[in-house]
Each structure stands twice: as C-alpha cells, then as structure tokens.
Design an enzyme around this catalytic site. Sequence first.
Site, short mmCIF file in Angstrom:
data_model
loop_
_atom_site.label_atom_id
_atom_site.label_comp_id
_atom_site.label_asym_id
_atom_site.label_seq_id
_atom_site.Cartn_x
_atom_site.Cartn_y
_atom_site.Cartn_z
N SER A 1 -53.95 21.29 -81.97
CA SER A 1 -53.01 21.87 -81.05
C SER A 1 -52.68 21.05 -80.02
CB SER A 1 -53.77 23.11 -80.42
OG SER A 1 -54.97 22.86 -79.86
N HIS B 1 -50.83 26.60 -85.77
CA HIS B 1 -49.97 25.94 -85.37
C HIS B 1 -49.11 25.50 -86.59
CE1 HIS B 1 -50.81 25.50 -81.36
NE2 HIS B 1 -52.06 25.70 -81.54
N LYS C 1 -48.24 33.42 -82.11
CA LYS C 1 -47.53 32.07 -81.80
C LYS C 1 -46.09 32.27 -82.74
CE LYS C 1 -51.60 29.08 -81.32
NZ LYS C 1 -51.68 29.43 -80.00
N1 PLP Z 1 -56.81 28.22 -83.29
C1 PLP Z 1 -56.10 27.18 -82.80
C2 PLP Z 1 -55.94 25.94 -83.51
C3 PLP Z 1 -55.39 27.64 -81.55
O1 PLP Z 1 -54.28 26.58 -81.14
C4 PLP Z 1 -55.32 28.75 -80.93
C5 PLP Z 1 -54.81 29.18 -79.63
O2 PLP Z 1 -53.98 28.27 -78.80
C6 PLP Z 1 -56.24 29.62 -81.49
C7 PLP Z 1 -56.91 29.32 -82.52
C8 PLP Z 1 -56.63 31.03 -80.64
O3 PLP Z 1 -55.47 31.75 -81.10
P1 PLP Z 1 -55.44 33.18 -80.65
O4 PLP Z 1 -54.51 33.01 -79.13
O5 PLP Z 1 -54.76 33.97 -81.33
O6 PLP Z 1 -56.90 33.56 -79.91
#
Ligand code: PLP
Length: 408
Positions: free
Chosen positions: A185, A213, A244
């Site tokens: 991310s 992502h 997202k």
């Molecule tokens: N996993 C990754 C790679 C992320 O970038 C994010 C959020 O930015 C999450 C998990 C968490 O997702 P959520 O917003 O649904 O909690």
Amino acid sequence: MQTGYEIAKEHYQKTLDEIFRYSGTSHERVMSGPQGAEIVVDGKPALNFSTNDYLGMCNNEKVKEGAAEAMKTHGFGVGSVRLMSGTQDLHKQLEKELATFLGTEDCILFSSCFDANGAVFDVLLSDKDAILSDELNHASLIDGIRLCKAKRLRYKHLDMKDLERALIEAKGCQVKLIATDSVFSMDGDVAPLPEIVALARKYGAMVLIDESHATGVLGKHGKGAIEHFNLMGQIDIITSTLGKALGGGTGGLICSTKLLVTLLRAKGRPYVFSNAIAPPIIGGTLAALKNIQEHPECVQKVQANTAYFRKKMLEVTGFKLAGNPDSAICPAILKDEKLALDVAERLLDHGIHVMPVRYPVVPKGLARIRITITAAHSFEHLDKFIAAFKTVTEGKLDAIKAAPVPAK
Ligand code: PLP
C-alpha cells in the site's frame, strides 16, 4: 495531587512532539462533497490523487441506488452480530457473489479488512505452526500475526531467497503459512506470487495474500493479482477490502475453502463479537461488484491511466516513480520529511490534492507523496498533475535523487 491523566499527559505530549518535530505537523484535509477525481478539499477545488476509489465507484449512481434500495428494503442497520440476528439474505448474497468472482469455494465478510486480517491468523495457527511474513506487510497483517502464537519468521521485502531461508527454518512446524500483501500500500510493489506459490509447494506451506489494492485493479476482469498472475484457484486464503475498488464503502472479506471459512465463522473473534455490516453498505457493494463485471472497461481504464501516468511522468520530469509498473499506487519518494510536506502543500496551491506520507507510517528518511491513479481520472487530469509536480519540484529533483537511502 495530580490525576492519573495529568501524570500520563506529559508522556503522551512528548511522544506526539517527537513525531511532529521529526515529520512536521499536518492536518487532515476536509473534503466537502463526495469522493472522486475532482473534489473540494479545505474549501478549494482540487484534482484528487489521494484516493483508493480505484474504479470511481464511491459516487457512482448505480452504487448509490443499490445502497438506497437496500436501506429501503432491509433497514439502516441490523443491531446485531452475524451469529445472533445480524445475518440478512443480502450478506449471504454478497458472500456468494464474492466467492464466485474470486473463484473460491466460500467467502466470509468482516467489518473491515483490518478485522479480517486480525481474525485469520489466530484462528488458523497455533504454537506448533509458523507464519512467514514479508517485512513490509500492511499493519493489519502485522497486528493479526501478533495475535497468534505461531513462530514468526519475517523475510526481506520481496526477497525469495530470504523466504526460502525462512521456510527452511520453519521445517518441523505443523502448519506453515506465507502471508503477503499482493500490492503493497505504501510502496506500490507487487509480490512475486508465482515464485511464492512455487516455494510454498516445495516446502508444504499455505499462502495468504491481501488483495486490498489489487481487487478491481489488477487482472483483465479486476479479480486482482490472482488473475494478473494466472493463479486463480491456487491461493489458499485471499483477504481484501470493500473499502477501495469495490465501491469504497467499508468491509473486508476472506475468500477460501468451505472448511476454512466455516472455521472462521465459528472462531474468528472480530466476526463473532462485532456487528454485521449495515445493509446499505452491502447493497452498494453488490451494485459495485455487478458494475465491475458488466463494465470491465473501468478496470482497463485504471490500468491504461496508470501506464500513461508512469511513462509520461518520467518523460516530462525525469523522476521515476516507485513501485511496480502495474500498480496504481505510484509513490514519489522524496526522502526528506519536510520536503514531502512542502511539496504536498504547494501542489494544493496548484489545485492538486495529494498527501505526504512520513514517519512513523514509513521509515525515517523515506518520506513520499503517495499518488494513486483511478479510472475516474482523464489524461488531462494526469497531465495537470505532472505539470504541477514539475513546477513545485523545480531545481530539487537532482538533490532528491542524490540523497542517500537510510540504512534499515
Ligand atoms: N490491507 C491493506 C493492504 C490495506 O492497504 C488496508 C487499508 O488501507 C487494509 C488491509 C485495511 O482495509 P480496511 O480499510 O478494509 O480495514
């Protein structure tokens, strides 16, 4: 006499001062109106390069209709966890459709992907087992791993030799699970999944990937890195977010076998002990999922925009963006914290909204502006960003390139 808070306050203030002294202060910019490529932020109109709404679904009419219709037919909330009276037919429908979309036997929803990643390791791994984790995994994977008792083996970022070293070290453990983001991310890197799967086979390990992502972004039909690498059906556990590309609401998912999903329903603490996702979010996500399947051109658009942007940015500014060429996360690593802050502020003066990412979110000396490309951008938007970036970094790029990368 001092109260408990007064005693503790000094310590908290010092921690905060240390962060601000190092990285500079910044504030959360406030958007008035909906998410999109063109927004109003802190009262100013701006082009948005700081959203994970990769397919431009957050303010899509069909998605909003789906949410409104679900609210009309199923209410605003459910006021219950899934196992009490929180499961509606809509939840079951979305789980079924997500499993079909991602090609797995079953799917379980969570309130967020953070919760999904928080649940999965504790349920699947005991102290007889081992977890092999990329050192730059998302915070939610790291925290989820902390909650389980398995032996923890971190391997160097994307380093398959080091993963193999860790797999050899895990010899003798009962269950071995490799866990990685598929698209990272903050760095926009893509995990080398074919190699990871091959190593997993060689050493009898399972593979978990976080596709937050990648879902909606990679692969011809937006099924993620599993489709991009032609690995549908070969990954044991997929976690992803509904927050997202899939409408940008809230929620997380785990897609896997019936056995593992059933175990997660029985024992996954954030599932068992936290409220079900509200009906409008489910209705909106169902509409977003339908939209992606009926209009795969939105996936192709984010991919074409990413390719255009990365190429043109290099041609016009001479600055190479970090990350994998296929990733819509395109970090401009500026290294210096104050510079990243300054560049982001000056970009806003040029009508560009993008945020600086600094310590403690990324290591010291690796500050960056995290640029995300979406299907809602036009080439004109992308050109405007590039022109503004060129202006605000005029005379600075050589020094940025020459600055040393901090040792780990
Ligand atoms: N996993 C990754 C790679 C992320 O970038 C994010 C959020 O930015 C999450 C998990 C968490 O997702 P959520 O917003 O649904 O909690």
